[in-house]
Motif scaffolding. Structure first.
Motif, mmCIF file in Angstrom:
data_model
loop_
_atom_site.group_PDB
_atom_site.id
_atom_site.type_symbol
_atom_site.label_atom_id
_atom_site.label_comp_id
_atom_site.label_asym_id
_atom_site.label_seq_id
_atom_site.Cartn_x
_atom_site.Cartn_y
_atom_site.Cartn_z
ATOM 1 N N LYS A 1 0.806 -1.226 0.000
ATOM 2 C CA LYS A 1 0.000 0.000 0.000
ATOM 3 C C LYS A 1 0.837 1.273 0.000
ATOM 4 O O LYS A 1 0.615 2.173 -0.795
ATOM 5 C CB LYS A 1 -0.959 -0.008 1.190
ATOM 6 C CG LYS A 1 -2.105 -1.001 1.030
ATOM 7 C CD LYS A 1 -3.158 -0.785 2.097
ATOM 8 C CE LYS A 1 -4.411 -1.599 1.785
ATOM 9 N NZ LYS A 1 -4.162 -3.028 1.717
ATOM 10 N N LEU B 1 -11.689 -14.367 3.223
ATOM 11 C CA LEU B 1 -10.799 -13.247 3.543
ATOM 12 C C LEU B 1 -9.628 -13.184 2.577
ATOM 13 O O LEU B 1 -9.193 -12.091 2.179
ATOM 14 C CB LEU B 1 -10.294 -13.385 4.983
ATOM 15 C CG LEU B 1 -11.346 -13.205 6.080
ATOM 16 C CD1 LEU B 1 -10.767 -13.573 7.433
ATOM 17 C CD2 LEU B 1 -11.858 -11.769 6.108
ATOM 18 N N LEU C 1 -11.099 -11.730 -0.680
ATOM 19 C CA LEU C 1 -11.536 -10.342 -0.539
ATOM 20 C C LEU C 1 -10.361 -9.402 -0.335
ATOM 21 O O LEU C 1 -10.304 -8.316 -0.923
ATOM 22 C CB LEU C 1 -12.512 -10.221 0.642
ATOM 23 C CG LEU C 1 -13.904 -10.811 0.428
ATOM 24 C CD1 LEU C 1 -14.686 -10.828 1.733
ATOM 25 C CD2 LEU C 1 -14.668 -10.027 -0.635
ATOM 26 N N HIS C 2 -9.410 -9.818 0.476
ATOM 27 C CA HIS C 2 -8.256 -8.963 0.749
ATOM 28 C C HIS C 2 -7.248 -8.998 -0.397
ATOM 29 O O HIS C 2 -6.686 -7.968 -0.766
ATOM 30 C CB HIS C 2 -7.582 -9.400 2.054
ATOM 31 C CG HIS C 2 -6.381 -8.586 2.409
ATOM 32 N ND1 HIS C 2 -6.407 -7.213 2.524
ATOM 33 C CD2 HIS C 2 -5.094 -8.940 2.664
ATOM 34 C CE1 HIS C 2 -5.206 -6.775 2.836
ATOM 35 N NE2 HIS C 2 -4.390 -7.800 2.927
ATOM 36 N N ARG D 1 -9.944 -8.486 -4.119
ATOM 37 C CA ARG D 1 -10.922 -7.398 -4.091
ATOM 38 C C ARG D 1 -10.402 -6.190 -3.340
ATOM 39 O O ARG D 1 -11.109 -5.191 -3.176
ATOM 40 C CB ARG D 1 -12.234 -7.884 -3.459
ATOM 41 C CG ARG D 1 -12.963 -8.936 -4.294
ATOM 42 C CD ARG D 1 -13.397 -8.362 -5.615
ATOM 43 N NE ARG D 1 -14.103 -9.353 -6.422
ATOM 44 C CZ ARG D 1 -14.577 -9.108 -7.651
ATOM 45 N NH1 ARG D 1 -14.395 -7.906 -8.185
ATOM 46 N NH2 ARG D 1 -15.197 -10.046 -8.336
ATOM 47 N N LYS D 2 -9.168 -6.313 -2.845
ATOM 48 C CA LYS D 2 -8.457 -5.205 -2.197
ATOM 49 C C LYS D 2 -9.177 -4.677 -0.962
ATOM 50 O O LYS D 2 -9.150 -3.468 -0.684
ATOM 51 C CB LYS D 2 -8.208 -4.057 -3.195
ATOM 52 C CG LYS D 2 -7.480 -4.476 -4.452
ATOM 53 C CD LYS D 2 -6.149 -5.128 -4.131
ATOM 54 C CE LYS D 2 -5.402 -5.590 -5.383
ATOM 55 N NZ LYS D 2 -4.197 -6.347 -5.074
ATOM 56 N N MET D 3 -9.824 -5.571 -0.215
ATOM 57 C CA MET D 3 -10.371 -5.155 1.075
ATOM 58 C C MET D 3 -9.210 -4.768 1.984
ATOM 59 O O MET D 3 -8.253 -5.519 2.115
ATOM 60 C CB MET D 3 -11.168 -6.299 1.716
ATOM 61 C CG MET D 3 -11.636 -5.990 3.136
ATOM 62 S SD MET D 3 -12.332 -7.438 3.989
ATOM 63 C CE MET D 3 -13.980 -7.426 3.301
ATOM 64 N N PRO D 4 -9.262 -3.578 2.633
ATOM 65 C CA PRO D 4 -8.158 -3.175 3.517
ATOM 66 C C PRO D 4 -7.948 -4.183 4.640
ATOM 67 O O PRO D 4 -8.906 -4.816 5.106
ATOM 68 C CB PRO D 4 -8.643 -1.827 4.076
ATOM 69 C CG PRO D 4 -9.669 -1.340 3.111
ATOM 70 C CD PRO D 4 -10.320 -2.564 2.547
ATOM 71 N N MET E 1 -10.065 -3.717 7.716
ATOM 72 C CA MET E 1 -11.457 -4.130 7.543
ATOM 73 C C MET E 1 -11.578 -5.654 7.595
ATOM 74 O O MET E 1 -12.543 -6.194 8.159
ATOM 75 C CB MET E 1 -12.005 -3.605 6.215
ATOM 76 C CG MET E 1 -13.503 -3.843 6.038
ATOM 77 S SD MET E 1 -14.135 -3.198 4.457
ATOM 78 C CE MET E 1 -13.915 -1.438 4.738
ATOM 79 N N ALA E 2 -10.585 -6.356 7.029
ATOM 80 C CA ALA E 2 -10.593 -7.817 7.084
ATOM 81 C C ALA E 2 -10.492 -8.292 8.538
ATOM 82 O O ALA E 2 -11.200 -9.217 8.956
ATOM 83 C CB ALA E 2 -9.435 -8.379 6.258
ATOM 84 N N SER F 1 -13.815 -7.396 10.386
ATOM 85 C CA SER F 1 -14.885 -8.299 9.946
ATOM 86 C C SER F 1 -14.720 -9.683 10.538
ATOM 87 O O SER F 1 -15.696 -10.307 10.987
ATOM 88 C CB SER F 1 -14.912 -8.377 8.413
ATOM 89 O OG SER F 1 -15.067 -7.109 7.835
#
Length: 400
Positions: free
Chosen positions: A42, A374, A377-378, A381-384, A387-388, A391
């Motif tokens: 990042k 996870l 998505l991480h 889908r680039k989930m931060p 947030m992972a 969640s």
């Protein structure tokens, strides 16, 4: 103007590492996954190669490896103010939580249950898996690199002693120095740049050794000094992360009559449930025995005491390492050590699958589904990462 830039670097490193200190659950190995996601993917503060290089270096230093690693990255970004900001940000949340526990706050696991902890562990598995894949792609570019990584992985999977980790990285470095050294541009660089011998670093390391030898005399001054000396000794002599520090601290605090075993184990259990470095167990211990006559002051002294030796050594070790690594053999050693680091993370990931496997088939299937979700998505889908983690913790609280 220079002061303003330095201040901005400090706050940039502090705020970035503070977010990591609030969300990096799962212990030292999981921290590496969170660090890579933030600092390499990042932020782009360090390259994949430099990330692995600093990780290998910190594995050889005593004390809290993940905290030193974060400080080393902060140093690359913003000098010593950046290193200080990174250390404070990463350490502060767990240190405060551990001091609050010592002054009477109900442990988090008792207040909220333990399901959320299982969710956080599953999030750590997904993040470390992504780190292994990403680092493998960058650091294992030749069949010989893969061979070093696989051998390192096999050794670490079938052994459990903490001292094996730095030894495996050392062996990877030796293989790299022998077979991966590149002399093509060295003579040209040598003629263009005359590098000074890092005398200050050598003197600093000598001072560190003298300080370690003086710790036993400090413990004779009084109870507060004895408690502080126990933490300094642990920070100066322990390799391998938070779990390894337990016997040495237990010997100093329980064996030394400073506290009973139940009080000690309550702090150790809580240290595994909070984010950030497990070495903030020292914050709890210093607060519980009230070093300096006050719980909060004791927590501060305990925190500084256990982290200071490793950070002191890091401060003098990085300039020395930066001087050494320009040599062809050292460059080759870095390549070999980086490949071994991939194996180390791979072995850690295999051990972390213990969080997923369960005797109950239904629960095991749920664990696998959560990790895969996870991971996708991480990773895709680039989930931060924060947030992972959040969640997974909430989901774990409901499911488990």
């Amino acid at each position: 103007m220079a002061g303003y830039r330095c201040g901005m670097q400090f706050f940039s490193c502090f705020l970035t590492s503070l977010k990591l200190g609030l969300t990096s659950f799962g212990g030292p190995v999981a921290h590496l996954g969170y660090f890579r996601d933030t600092y390499v993917v990042k932020k782009g503060w360090v390259s994949e190669e430099r990330f692995a290089e600093l990780l290998a270096l910190c594995q050889f230093l005593p004390g809290p490896a993940s905290s030193q690693f974060g400080a080393a990255i902060g140093y690359d970004k913003g000098g010593w103010l950046g290193a200080l900001g990174s250390w404070i940000g990463f350490t502060l949340p767990s240190a405060i939580l551990m001091i609050l526990l010592a002054v009477g706050l109900q442990p988090i696991s008792e207040a909220l249950g333990t399901g959320w902890i299982q969710g956080l562990k599953l999030a750590a598995v997904a993040i470390v898996a992504l780190a292994v894949l990403g680092m493998k792609k960058k650091l294992c570019t030749l069949p010989a690199h893969y061979a070093v990584a696989v051998v390192a992985l096999l050794i670490l999977v079938f052994t459990s002693q903490a001292w094996i980790q730095p030894m495996v990285i050392l062996l990877g470095g030796i293989v790299g120095a022998l077979f991966f050294a590149d002399y093509k541009d060295y003579q040209k660089e040598k003629n263009q740049v005359k590098r000074k011998w890092p005398v200050v670093s050598v003197l600093g390391i000598g001072l560190f050794i003298a300080g370690v030898c003086a710790i036993p005399w400090l413990s004779r001054i009084g109870a507060g000094a004895e408690a502080t000396a126990g933490l300094l000794r642990a920070g100066a002599l322990v390799f391998g992360g938070g779990h390894v520090v337990l016997p040495l601290l237990e010997s100093s605090y329980v064996g030394g009559g400073l506290m009973d075993q139940d009080t000690f184990l309550a702090g150790y259990g809580a240290a595994q449930a909070v984010p950030g470095p497990m070495f903030t167990l020292a914050s709890y211990l210093g607060s519980a025995v009230q070093i300096g006559g006050n719980a909060w002051l004791g927590g501060l002294i305990g925190t500084v005491a256990i982290f200071a030796p490793g950070m002191f050594l890091l401060a003098f070790g990085i300039p020395l390492w930066n001087w050494l690594k320009a040599m062809p053999r050292a460059k080759g050693a870095v390549v070999g050590a980086n490949a071994a680091v991939v194996g180390l993370l791979g072995a850690a990931l295999i051990h972390m699958f213990g969080y997923v496997v369960d005797a109950d088939p239904k629960r095991c299937a749920i664990n696998i589904a959560v990790v895969l979700a996870l991971f996708l998505l991480h990773g895709f889908r680039k989930m931060p990462a924060w947030m992972a983690v959040l969640s997974a913790g909430v989901l774990g609280g409901f499911i488990f």
